[in-house]
Design a protein around this motif. Structure first.
Motif, PDB file in Angstrom:
ATOM      1  N   ALA A 169       0.850  -1.197   0.000  1.00  0.00           N
ATOM      2  CA  ALA A 169       0.000   0.000   0.000  1.00  0.00           C
ATOM      3  C   ALA A 169       0.885   1.247   0.000  1.00  0.00           C
ATOM      4  O   ALA A 169       1.916   1.293   0.679  1.00  0.00           O
ATOM      5  CB  ALA A 169      -0.924  -0.005   1.201  1.00  0.00           C
ATOM      6  N   ARG A 170       0.463   2.286  -0.738  1.00  0.00           N
ATOM      7  CA  ARG A 170       1.328   3.448  -0.956  1.00  0.00           C
ATOM      8  C   ARG A 170       0.859   4.704  -0.246  1.00  0.00           C
ATOM      9  O   ARG A 170       1.586   5.698  -0.197  1.00  0.00           O
ATOM     10  CB  ARG A 170       1.424   3.755  -2.463  1.00  0.00           C
ATOM     11  CG  ARG A 170       1.895   2.603  -3.310  1.00  0.00           C
ATOM     12  CD  ARG A 170       3.267   2.106  -2.870  1.00  0.00           C
ATOM     13  NE  ARG A 170       4.252   3.174  -2.945  1.00  0.00           N
ATOM     14  CZ  ARG A 170       5.363   3.217  -2.200  1.00  0.00           C
ATOM     15  NH1 ARG A 170       5.580   2.281  -1.289  1.00  0.00           N
ATOM     16  NH2 ARG A 170       6.221   4.211  -2.344  1.00  0.00           N
ATOM     17  N   ALA A 194       2.793   7.827  11.440  1.00  0.00           N
ATOM     18  CA  ALA A 194       3.765   8.557  10.622  1.00  0.00           C
ATOM     19  C   ALA A 194       5.064   7.768  10.481  1.00  0.00           C
ATOM     20  O   ALA A 194       5.667   7.717   9.393  1.00  0.00           O
ATOM     21  CB  ALA A 194       4.038   9.922  11.242  1.00  0.00           C
ATOM     22  N   GLU A 195       5.514   7.147  11.560  1.00  0.00           N
ATOM     23  CA  GLU A 195       6.734   6.347  11.505  1.00  0.00           C
ATOM     24  C   GLU A 195       6.570   5.166  10.550  1.00  0.00           C
ATOM     25  O   GLU A 195       7.492   4.831   9.797  1.00  0.00           O
ATOM     26  CB  GLU A 195       7.095   5.848  12.904  1.00  0.00           C
ATOM     27  CG  GLU A 195       7.465   6.939  13.906  1.00  0.00           C
ATOM     28  CD  GLU A 195       8.827   7.560  13.659  1.00  0.00           C
ATOM     29  OE1 GLU A 195       9.580   7.021  12.811  1.00  0.00           O
ATOM     30  OE2 GLU A 195       9.138   8.579  14.310  1.00  0.00           O
ATOM     31  N   LEU A 196       5.395   4.540  10.574  1.00  0.00           N
ATOM     32  CA  LEU A 196       5.141   3.443   9.641  1.00  0.00           C
ATOM     33  C   LEU A 196       5.182   3.929   8.200  1.00  0.00           C
ATOM     34  O   LEU A 196       5.794   3.297   7.331  1.00  0.00           O
ATOM     35  CB  LEU A 196       3.781   2.804   9.935  1.00  0.00           C
ATOM     36  CG  LEU A 196       3.670   1.940  11.189  1.00  0.00           C
ATOM     37  CD1 LEU A 196       2.219   1.518  11.406  1.00  0.00           C
ATOM     38  CD2 LEU A 196       4.568   0.722  11.085  1.00  0.00           C
ATOM     39  N   ALA A 197       4.517   5.049   7.932  1.00  0.00           N
ATOM     40  CA  ALA A 197       4.512   5.588   6.570  1.00  0.00           C
ATOM     41  C   ALA A 197       5.931   5.907   6.111  1.00  0.00           C
ATOM     42  O   ALA A 197       6.305   5.619   4.966  1.00  0.00           O
ATOM     43  CB  ALA A 197       3.631   6.830   6.513  1.00  0.00           C
ATOM     44  N   ALA A 198       6.723   6.506   7.003  1.00  0.00           N
ATOM     45  CA  ALA A 198       8.096   6.841   6.638  1.00  0.00           C
ATOM     46  C   ALA A 198       8.916   5.581   6.349  1.00  0.00           C
ATOM     47  O   ALA A 198       9.707   5.540   5.396  1.00  0.00           O
ATOM     48  CB  ALA A 198       8.736   7.645   7.768  1.00  0.00           C
ATOM     49  N   ARG A 199       8.715   4.543   7.155  1.00  0.00           N
ATOM     50  CA  ARG A 199       9.490   3.317   6.972  1.00  0.00           C
ATOM     51  C   ARG A 199       9.209   2.660   5.632  1.00  0.00           C
ATOM     52  O   ARG A 199      10.106   2.113   4.979  1.00  0.00           O
ATOM     53  CB  ARG A 199       9.184   2.333   8.102  1.00  0.00           C
ATOM     54  CG  ARG A 199      10.133   1.124   8.090  1.00  0.00           C
ATOM     55  CD  ARG A 199       9.605  -0.057   8.909  1.00  0.00           C
ATOM     56  NE  ARG A 199       9.043   0.329  10.188  1.00  0.00           N
ATOM     57  CZ  ARG A 199       8.323  -0.507  10.934  1.00  0.00           C
ATOM     58  NH1 ARG A 199       8.061  -1.743  10.494  1.00  0.00           N
ATOM     59  NH2 ARG A 199       7.829  -0.114  12.084  1.00  0.00           N
ATOM     60  N   PHE A 200       7.943   2.736   5.199  1.00  0.00           N
ATOM     61  CA  PHE A 200       7.566   2.048   3.965  1.00  0.00           C
ATOM     62  C   PHE A 200       7.456   2.987   2.760  1.00  0.00           C
ATOM     63  O   PHE A 200       6.998   2.580   1.687  1.00  0.00           O
ATOM     64  CB  PHE A 200       6.245   1.309   4.173  1.00  0.00           C
ATOM     65  CG  PHE A 200       6.362   0.120   5.085  1.00  0.00           C
ATOM     66  CD1 PHE A 200       6.907  -1.071   4.635  1.00  0.00           C
ATOM     67  CD2 PHE A 200       5.950   0.203   6.409  1.00  0.00           C
ATOM     68  CE1 PHE A 200       7.022  -2.166   5.472  1.00  0.00           C
ATOM     69  CE2 PHE A 200       6.062  -0.888   7.263  1.00  0.00           C
ATOM     70  CZ  PHE A 200       6.601  -2.082   6.794  1.00  0.00           C
ATOM     71  N   GLY A 201       7.853   4.245   2.922  1.00  0.00           N
ATOM     72  CA  GLY A 201       7.833   5.175   1.798  1.00  0.00           C
ATOM     73  C   GLY A 201       6.436   5.556   1.342  1.00  0.00           C
ATOM     74  O   GLY A 201       6.219   5.827   0.155  1.00  0.00           O
TER      75      GLY A 201
END
Length: 395
Positions: A169-170, A194-201
């Motif tokens: 998922a993007r 936010a940390e999850l989003a940053a980790r997965f781009g």
């Protein structure tokens, strides 16, 4: 000078809804969708007079014919930045703020710029029905990660979101505060998201249209104020329209958390900004100025009383209902699964009680057996509506 309802506002800390007879003169969707024997508590419009400063700004614009195109530069970004600092302790860089017609349009255009067709976008049902549509309009594919029911409230399913991000998922389309549950997501969960989003781009677009309606004790945190990671991956789209009842005037704000993320604004078509309504912009400036804070505080006080009234009335008239008092907004998410009205109770309630509520299943499968009731109105109308529902169930 402010309009004719100003003196009433100044004499009380609680707003009074306009009389039903006067409300029925309105031509908006709330008052023209159903016949006059139906009490309309479905769509998210409120029944109060405009904030005095907003009314005055619109009257002034009409009086001088200020009805042309929106200017290329307006005071709204700076006025909103001051509002955000005053109300949320959030420091917004006004250079990273752009306007458009409404929140849904802002979300669509940001998604178009940030994903490619076929990308998966996470939503957290039960959620505002247009979320499913805006993702599709932008070329994305909806990925559902429902809110977790903790027994006391709802929270983001961070483990579920992580799994979907790991699977490709993007983007995450967040509702903060959440519609329909009225949940104010905690700073801790927003920071973790936010940390999850940053980790997965991935990117996060946070719909914060209900933010001005968060009750003071709820501890509302704008997504972009949840830490450095949030500023790096996120956008906020918000508006004065829900709190100040301005949806028909068309003005929303898109806010980036960094110079790098703000660069996406330069890629958007000029029409995204030109669609901002002149009246919407003038009204939003007036709404976000400090002079309108007392009216907003009175609205919050009124909604605080109303959200508790809903609980009392349901306990008395619809004891099978399950309802948690929301932390924000004027929308009650009510579970009527035990009332024997099927997966979409609103249909029977409209037919037999003549009360129009929003259909629960429209918010996702998690809305089966639920209704959404708008309590942004008078105590008398709320009482009549819930009494009608109770009477219908008893018969």
């Amino acid at each position: 000078m402010p309009g004719g309802h100003y003196s009433e506002f100044m004499t009380t800390s609680v707003l009074r809804a306009l009389p039903l007879q006067e409300l029925r003169e309105r031509t908006s969707a709330k008052w023209r969708t159903y016949p006059q024997d139906v009490l309309p508590l479905f769509v998210a419009e409120t029944d109060f007079a405009l904030a005095p400063e907003v009314e005055a700004a619109l009257q002034r614009a009409v009086s001088i014919g200020d009805t042309g195109y929106v200017a290329g530069e307006t005071p709204l970004p700076e006025v909103f930045a001051a509002f955000a600092a005053r109300r949320y302790g959030w420091h917004v860089d006004a250079s990273r703020v752009r306007t458009t017609a409404d929140v849904s349009m802002g979300i669509v255009e940001l998604l178009r710029a940030l994903i490619v067709p076929g990308d998966r976008v996470i939503v957290n049902p039960p959620v505002y029905p247009p979320f499913y549509e805006v993702v599709s309009e932008a070329g994305g594919v909806v990925t559902r990660v429902p809110l977790r029911d903790t027994g006391d409230g709802w929270e983001l399913d961070l483990a579920g979101i992580e799994a979907e991000l790991a699977d490709g998922a993007r983007a995450i389309l967040l509702c903060n505060p959440h519609n329909p549950t009225g949940t104010v997501h905690s700073r801790t969960s927003l920071s973790a998201l936010a940390e999850l989003a940053a980790r997965f781009g991935a990117v996060v677009i946070s719909d914060e249209i209900h933010a001005p309606l968060a009750q003071p004790a709820a501890g509302f945190t704008p997504f972009l104020a949840a830490g450095d990671a949030a500023s790096a991956v996120g956008y906020v789209v918000t508006s004065a329209s829900k709190a100040f009842n301005l949806a028909g005037l068309k003005c929303a704000l898109m806010i980036a958390g960094s110079d790098e993320t703000a660069a996406v604004f330069r890629t958007l078509p000029d029409e995204v900004f030109w669609r901002t309504g002149q009246f919407g912009l003038l009204a939003a400036v007036a709404a976000f100025r400090p002079e309108s804070d007392p009216w907003l505080d009175s609205l919050l006080s009124t909604l605080d009383e109303n959200r508790r009234l809903v609980a009392e009335l349901l306990a008395t008239h619809v004891p099978s209902a399950r309802y948690r008092i929301p932390d924000a907004g004027y929308l009650a998410w009510i579970d009527l699964s035990d009332a024997g009205l099927g997966e979409n109770p609103s249909r029977a309630i409209l037919r037999d009680a003549k009360v129009a509520l929003h259909f629960g299943p429209a918010f996702g499968a998690e809305g089966s057996g639920h209704v959404r009731l708008n309590f942004g109105t008078s105590p008398e109308l709320i009482t009549e509506a819930i009494t009608r529902i109770g009477r219908m169930l008893a018969s």
